[in-house]
Design a protein around this motif. Structure first.
Motif, PDB file in Angstrom:
ATOM      1  N   MET A   1      62.157  24.373  46.143  1.00 51.82           N
ATOM      2  CA  MET A   1      61.558  24.988  44.665  1.00 51.82           C
ATOM      3  C   MET A   1      60.099  25.145  44.567  1.00 51.82           C
ATOM      4  SD  MET A   1      62.344  23.875  40.719  1.00 51.82           S
ATOM      5  CE  MET A   1      62.600  22.071  41.144  1.00 51.82           C
ATOM      6  N   GLU A   2      59.324  24.102  45.193  1.00 51.76           N
ATOM      7  CA  GLU A   2      57.823  24.483  45.197  1.00 51.76           C
ATOM      8  C   GLU A   2      57.590  25.667  46.045  1.00 51.76           C
ATOM      9  OE1 GLU A   2      56.211  20.759  46.501  1.00 51.76           O
ATOM     10  OE2 GLU A   2      57.176  19.580  44.588  1.00 51.76           O
ATOM     11  N   GLN A   3      58.083  26.158  47.031  1.00 46.85           N
ATOM     12  CA  GLN A   3      57.787  26.989  47.824  1.00 46.85           C
ATOM     13  C   GLN A   3      58.490  28.404  47.434  1.00 46.85           C
ATOM     14  OE1 GLN A   3      59.596  26.667  51.683  1.00 46.85           O
ATOM     15  NE2 GLN A   3      58.751  24.358  51.904  1.00 46.85           N
ATOM     16  N   MET A   4      59.243  28.600  46.255  1.00 49.69           N
ATOM     17  CA  MET A   4      59.973  29.653  45.666  1.00 49.69           C
ATOM     18  C   MET A   4      58.871  30.449  44.818  1.00 49.69           C
ATOM     19  SD  MET A   4      63.761  29.762  44.752  1.00 49.69           S
ATOM     20  CE  MET A   4      64.022  30.983  43.374  1.00 49.69           C
ATOM     21  N   LEU A   5      57.767  31.201  45.508  1.00 48.85           N
ATOM     22  CA  LEU A   5      56.729  31.871  44.549  1.00 48.85           C
ATOM     23  C   LEU A   5      56.850  33.191  44.637  1.00 48.85           C
ATOM     24  CD1 LEU A   5      54.009  29.083  45.163  1.00 48.85           C
ATOM     25  CD2 LEU A   5      55.365  29.264  43.200  1.00 48.85           C
ATOM     26  N   SER A   6      57.513  33.651  45.678  1.00 49.74           N
ATOM     27  CA  SER A   6      57.608  35.168  45.968  1.00 49.74           C
ATOM     28  C   SER A   6      59.143  35.533  45.943  1.00 49.74           C
ATOM     29  CB  SER A   6      56.773  35.668  47.274  1.00 49.74           C
ATOM     30  OG  SER A   6      57.543  35.217  48.232  1.00 49.74           O
ATOM     31  N   VAL A   7      59.419  36.938  46.137  1.00 49.33           N
ATOM     32  CA  VAL A   7      60.713  37.404  46.038  1.00 49.33           C
ATOM     33  C   VAL A   7      61.107  37.165  47.339  1.00 49.33           C
ATOM     34  CG1 VAL A   7      62.210  39.460  46.326  1.00 49.33           C
ATOM     35  CG2 VAL A   7      60.466  39.232  44.347  1.00 49.33           C
ATOM     36  N   GLU A   8      60.362  37.349  48.344  1.00 47.89           N
ATOM     37  CA  GLU A   8      60.618  36.853  49.962  1.00 47.89           C
ATOM     38  C   GLU A   8      60.847  35.915  50.224  1.00 47.89           C
ATOM     39  OE1 GLU A   8      58.802  38.516  54.248  1.00 47.89           O
ATOM     40  OE2 GLU A   8      57.313  37.778  52.779  1.00 47.89           O
ATOM     41  N   LYS A   9      60.267  34.785  49.682  1.00 51.94           N
ATOM     42  CA  LYS A   9      60.484  33.235  49.902  1.00 51.94           C
ATOM     43  C   LYS A   9      61.915  32.786  49.074  1.00 51.94           C
ATOM     44  CE  LYS A   9      59.489  29.419  51.713  1.00 51.94           C
ATOM     45  NZ  LYS A   9      59.430  29.524  53.349  1.00 51.94           N
ATOM     46  N   ALA A  10      61.993  33.629  47.889  1.00 55.08           N
ATOM     47  CA  ALA A  10      63.454  33.072  47.219  1.00 55.08           C
ATOM     48  C   ALA A  10      64.526  33.551  47.954  1.00 55.08           C
ATOM     49  CB  ALA A  10      63.180  33.742  45.827  1.00 55.08           C
ATOM     50  N   MET A  11      64.298  34.817  48.499  1.00 57.42           N
ATOM     51  CA  MET A  11      65.583  35.485  49.442  1.00 57.42           C
ATOM     52  C   MET A  11      65.870  34.440  50.697  1.00 57.42           C
ATOM     53  SD  MET A  11      64.368  39.355  49.258  1.00 57.42           S
ATOM     54  CE  MET A  11      65.693  39.984  50.810  1.00 57.42           C
ATOM     55  N   GLU A  12      64.607  33.941  51.260  1.00 57.05           N
ATOM     56  CA  GLU A  12      64.906  33.112  52.546  1.00 57.05           C
ATOM     57  C   GLU A  12      65.516  31.993  52.092  1.00 57.05           C
ATOM     58  OE1 GLU A  12      60.855  32.390  54.164  1.00 57.05           O
ATOM     59  OE2 GLU A  12      60.668  34.301  54.694  1.00 57.05           O
ATOM     60  N   ILE A  13      65.088  31.365  50.885  1.00 58.80           N
ATOM     61  CA  ILE A  13      65.672  30.160  50.549  1.00 58.80           C
ATOM     62  C   ILE A  13      67.224  30.311  50.156  1.00 58.80           C
ATOM     63  CG2 ILE A  13      65.587  28.253  48.711  1.00 58.80           C
ATOM     64  CD1 ILE A  13      62.463  28.495  48.635  1.00 58.80           C
ATOM     65  N   ILE A  14      67.647  31.420  49.352  1.00 64.75           N
ATOM     66  CA  ILE A  14      68.892  31.729  48.986  1.00 64.75           C
ATOM     67  C   ILE A  14      69.615  31.883  50.299  1.00 64.75           C
ATOM     68  CG2 ILE A  14      70.287  33.309  48.071  1.00 64.75           C
ATOM     69  CD1 ILE A  14      67.893  33.917  45.826  1.00 64.75           C
ATOM     70  N   GLU A  15      69.201  32.576  51.285  1.00 61.79           N
ATOM     71  CA  GLU A  15      70.053  32.885  52.342  1.00 61.79           C
ATOM     72  C   GLU A  15      70.147  31.705  53.147  1.00 61.79           C
ATOM     73  OE1 GLU A  15      67.603  35.951  54.066  1.00 61.79           O
ATOM     74  OE2 GLU A  15      68.874  37.601  53.207  1.00 61.79           O
ATOM     75  N   SER A  16      69.304  30.576  53.244  1.00 56.35           N
ATOM     76  CA  SER A  16      69.443  29.374  54.072  1.00 56.35           C
ATOM     77  C   SER A  16      70.590  28.496  53.312  1.00 56.35           C
ATOM     78  CB  SER A  16      68.082  28.747  54.289  1.00 56.35           C
ATOM     79  OG  SER A  16      67.751  28.209  53.175  1.00 56.35           O
ATOM     80  N   LYS A  17      70.432  28.532  52.070  1.00 59.77           N
ATOM     81  CA  LYS A  17      71.312  27.526  51.207  1.00 59.77           C
ATOM     82  C   LYS A  17      72.932  28.085  51.306  1.00 59.77           C
ATOM     83  CE  LYS A  17      67.822  24.754  50.056  1.00 59.77           C
ATOM     84  NZ  LYS A  17      67.645  23.370  50.349  1.00 59.77           N
ATOM     85  N   MET A  18      72.970  29.311  51.307  1.00 59.25           N
ATOM     86  CA  MET A  18      74.320  30.107  51.529  1.00 59.25           C
ATOM     87  C   MET A  18      74.939  29.889  52.532  1.00 59.25           C
ATOM     88  SD  MET A  18      73.704  33.351  49.053  1.00 59.25           S
ATOM     89  CE  MET A  18      75.329  33.746  49.180  1.00 59.25           C
ATOM     90  N   LYS A  19      74.098  29.310  53.687  1.00 54.95           N
ATOM     91  CA  LYS A  19      74.873  29.111  55.302  1.00 54.95           C
ATOM     92  C   LYS A  19      75.794  27.867  55.118  1.00 54.95           C
ATOM     93  CE  LYS A  19      71.773  32.075  57.545  1.00 54.95           C
ATOM     94  NZ  LYS A  19      70.601  32.057  58.582  1.00 54.95           N
TER      95      LYS A  19
END
Length: 82
Positions: free
Chosen positions: A64-82
């Motif tokens: 959550m602390e890293q989710m400051l940009s669209v790119e980072k949000a996308m990375e986090i979402i993709e990693s959590k969906m795996k």
């Protein structure tokens, strides 16, 4: 999920919280939630909760602390969906 689809979903999630319509209209992977869209930190928490609901994932505090940009949000979402 394709990047374009993910950006479209993120755009819908952040839309109620934006303060800069022009930046929102030009939203892309490099868009910063705070600096570009002028979203305050309290609303960032709301966005994280909305993302969790929309994608049926759980985002830990570190992510959550890293989710400051669209790119980072996308990375986090993709990693959590795996």
């Amino acid at each position: 999920m394709k990047k374009e689809e993910l950006i479209i979903q993120l755009k819908e999630i952040v839309k109620p919280y934006i303060q800069d319509q022009q930046a929102f209209d030009n939203l892309n992977e490099k868009t910063d939630f705070i600096n570009d869209l002028k979203i305050n930190s309290a609303n960032l928490v709301d966005i994280v909760l909305d993302v969790e609901d929309a994608f049926d994932i759980e985002i830990d505090n570190e992510s959550m602390e890293q989710m400051l940009s669209v790119e980072k949000a996308m990375e986090i979402i993709e990693s959590k969906m795996k």
